[in-house]
Design a protein around this motif. Structure first.
Motif, mmCIF file in Angstrom:
data_model
loop_
_atom_site.group_PDB
_atom_site.id
_atom_site.type_symbol
_atom_site.label_atom_id
_atom_site.label_comp_id
_atom_site.label_asym_id
_atom_site.label_seq_id
_atom_site.Cartn_x
_atom_site.Cartn_y
_atom_site.Cartn_z
ATOM 1 N N TYR A 22 0.854 -1.182 0.000
ATOM 2 C CA TYR A 22 0.000 0.000 0.000
ATOM 3 C C TYR A 22 0.891 1.233 0.000
ATOM 4 O O TYR A 22 1.910 1.271 0.688
ATOM 5 N N GLU A 23 0.537 2.230 -0.791
ATOM 6 C CA GLU A 23 1.266 3.490 -0.783
ATOM 7 C C GLU A 23 0.272 4.633 -0.673
ATOM 8 O O GLU A 23 -0.880 4.516 -1.088
ATOM 9 N N ASP A 24 0.727 5.732 -0.078
ATOM 10 C CA ASP A 24 -0.165 6.869 0.133
ATOM 11 C C ASP A 24 0.661 8.142 0.207
ATOM 12 O O ASP A 24 1.876 8.100 0.412
ATOM 13 N N THR A 25 -0.015 9.262 0.038
ATOM 14 C CA THR A 25 0.625 10.556 0.230
ATOM 15 C C THR A 25 0.338 11.004 1.660
ATOM 16 O O THR A 25 -0.445 10.385 2.371
ATOM 17 N N HIS A 85 1.059 16.293 -6.596
ATOM 18 C CA HIS A 85 1.543 15.586 -7.785
ATOM 19 C C HIS A 85 1.312 14.074 -7.695
ATOM 20 O O HIS A 85 1.765 13.327 -8.576
ATOM 21 N N GLY A 86 0.643 13.634 -6.633
ATOM 22 C CA GLY A 86 0.339 12.210 -6.493
ATOM 23 C C GLY A 86 1.558 11.347 -6.198
ATOM 24 O O GLY A 86 1.575 10.161 -6.524
ATOM 25 N N ILE A 87 2.576 11.937 -5.604
ATOM 26 C CA ILE A 87 3.794 11.199 -5.292
ATOM 27 C C ILE A 87 3.669 10.616 -3.888
ATOM 28 O O ILE A 87 3.542 11.369 -2.913
ATOM 29 N N PRO A 88 3.701 9.295 -3.755
ATOM 30 C CA PRO A 88 3.534 8.699 -2.432
ATOM 31 C C PRO A 88 4.720 8.996 -1.520
ATOM 32 O O PRO A 88 5.867 9.034 -1.961
ATOM 33 N N THR A 89 4.408 9.233 -0.266
ATOM 34 C CA THR A 89 5.443 9.483 0.733
ATOM 35 C C THR A 89 5.438 8.416 1.821
ATOM 36 O O THR A 89 6.301 8.424 2.687
ATOM 37 N N PHE A 90 4.455 7.529 1.786
ATOM 38 C CA PHE A 90 4.355 6.453 2.765
ATOM 39 C C PHE A 90 4.122 5.132 2.043
ATOM 40 O O PHE A 90 3.378 5.084 1.062
ATOM 41 N N TRP A 91 4.731 4.092 2.531
ATOM 42 C CA TRP A 91 4.555 2.736 2.013
ATOM 43 C C TRP A 91 4.274 1.805 3.173
ATOM 44 O O TRP A 91 4.815 1.980 4.260
ATOM 45 N N ALA A 92 3.459 0.827 2.934
ATOM 46 C CA ALA A 92 3.224 -0.219 3.933
ATOM 47 C C ALA A 92 3.171 -1.552 3.212
ATOM 48 O O ALA A 92 2.719 -1.640 2.067
#
Length: 60
Positions: free
Chosen positions: A35-38, A47-54
């Motif tokens: 899962y990725e999220d901003t 810009h829709g660039i994710p800053t968090f990953w799980a």
């Protein structure tokens, strides 16, 4: 560190994706989901660039 604490600022620790996923796999876990999220605000979010990953991993 004292300056950060005095200012009420936080400290962020992070690991590379290679460390996070590679070590899970090396430990025998099976990766079942990612899962990725901003962070919900700011330039990267705009810009829709994710800053968090799980990751979700299970050990069989």
């Amino acid at each position: 560190m004292r300056q950060l604490e005095a200012a009420g600022d936080g400290v962020q620790f992070s690991h590379t994706l290679e460390e996070q996923i590679g070590c899970q796999l090396e430990a025998g876990f099976l990766l079942t989901d990612v899962y990725e999220d901003t962070n919900g605000a700011g330039r990267l979010h705009e810009h829709g660039i994710p800053t968090f990953w799980a990751t979700r991993a299970v050990k069989p």
